[in-house]
Design an enzyme around this catalytic site. Structure first.
Site, PDB file in Angstrom:
ATOM      1  N   LYS A 285      65.671  47.988  39.644  1.00 49.32           N
ATOM      2  CA  LYS A 285      65.890  46.900  38.691  1.00 49.32           C
ATOM      3  C   LYS A 285      66.138  47.457  37.296  1.00 49.32           C
ATOM      4  O   LYS A 285      65.497  48.417  36.872  1.00 49.32           O
ATOM      5  CB  LYS A 285      64.664  45.996  38.695  1.00 49.32           C
ATOM      6  CG  LYS A 285      64.593  44.986  37.589  1.00 49.32           C
ATOM      7  CD  LYS A 285      63.492  43.963  37.803  1.00 49.32           C
ATOM      8  CE  LYS A 285      62.136  44.454  37.426  1.00 49.32           C
ATOM      9  NZ  LYS A 285      61.151  43.344  37.340  1.00 49.32           N
TER      10      LYS A 285
ATOM     11  N   TYR B 122      78.822  42.645  42.317  1.00 52.45           N
ATOM     12  CA  TYR B 122      78.773  44.080  42.618  1.00 52.45           C
ATOM     13  C   TYR B 122      79.009  44.869  41.338  1.00 52.45           C
ATOM     14  O   TYR B 122      79.535  44.350  40.357  1.00 52.45           O
ATOM     15  CB  TYR B 122      79.798  44.454  43.696  1.00 52.45           C
ATOM     16  CG  TYR B 122      81.225  44.179  43.294  1.00 52.45           C
ATOM     17  CD1 TYR B 122      82.002  45.164  42.700  1.00 52.45           C
ATOM     18  CD2 TYR B 122      81.793  42.924  43.489  1.00 52.45           C
ATOM     19  CE1 TYR B 122      83.305  44.909  42.311  1.00 52.45           C
ATOM     20  CE2 TYR B 122      83.094  42.662  43.118  1.00 52.45           C
ATOM     21  CZ  TYR B 122      83.839  43.657  42.522  1.00 52.45           C
ATOM     22  OH  TYR B 122      85.131  43.395  42.136  1.00 52.45           O
TER      23      TYR B 122
ATOM     24  N   SER C  72      82.674  40.928  38.969  1.00 55.69           N
ATOM     25  CA  SER C  72      81.764  42.070  39.070  1.00 55.69           C
ATOM     26  C   SER C  72      80.898  42.133  37.825  1.00 55.69           C
ATOM     27  O   SER C  72      80.998  41.290  36.944  1.00 55.69           O
ATOM     28  CB  SER C  72      82.553  43.377  39.182  1.00 55.69           C
ATOM     29  OG  SER C  72      83.373  43.517  38.040  1.00 55.69           O
TER      30      SER C  72
END
Length: 115
Positions: A9, A58, A25
């Site tokens: 994270k 992504y 993205s």
């Protein structure tokens, strides 16, 4: 049995750009990616602290040490420049392996730099 677990994270990064007319993205500073154990094209979940939005996209590699956190394409509608977000990745692993897994968590400063 395989289970999906929290892998890494980036906690409380600041959005620096939002580019609607781009293939979807999130572009991230390469230094942040490496510190958070993320690779290009990896699926991530984005949590927007400012407005509660949660979505997946992504990763695209951005310029190293630039502080770039840019949401692209439709994801750009889910943030405002200056919003604080959390970027979370997950991994699939054996249940026994997962019991000993320790996620990587990084805390960038207000300029998305690592101290």
């Amino acid at each position: 049995m395989q289970i999906e677990v929290f892998k890494s994270k980036i906690h409380r990064a600041k959005v620096t750009q939002a580019e609607l007319h781009y293939v979807g993205s999130i572009t991230l500073d390469e230094a942040l990616m490496e510190a958070a154990d993320l690779i290009e094209n990896e699926k991530v979940q984005i949590v927007n602290v400012n407005n509660g939005e949660r979505f997946e996209t992504y990763v695209i590699k951005g310029e190293r040490n630039s502080g770039t956190v840019c949401l692209n394409g439709p994801a750009a509608r889910k943030v405002q420049v200056g919003d604080i977000i959390i970027i979370i990745s997950y991994g699939i692993m054996d249940k026994e392996e997962a019991k000993n897994h320790r996620p990587t968590v990084i805390f960038p400063d207000q300029n998305n730099s690592l101290n």
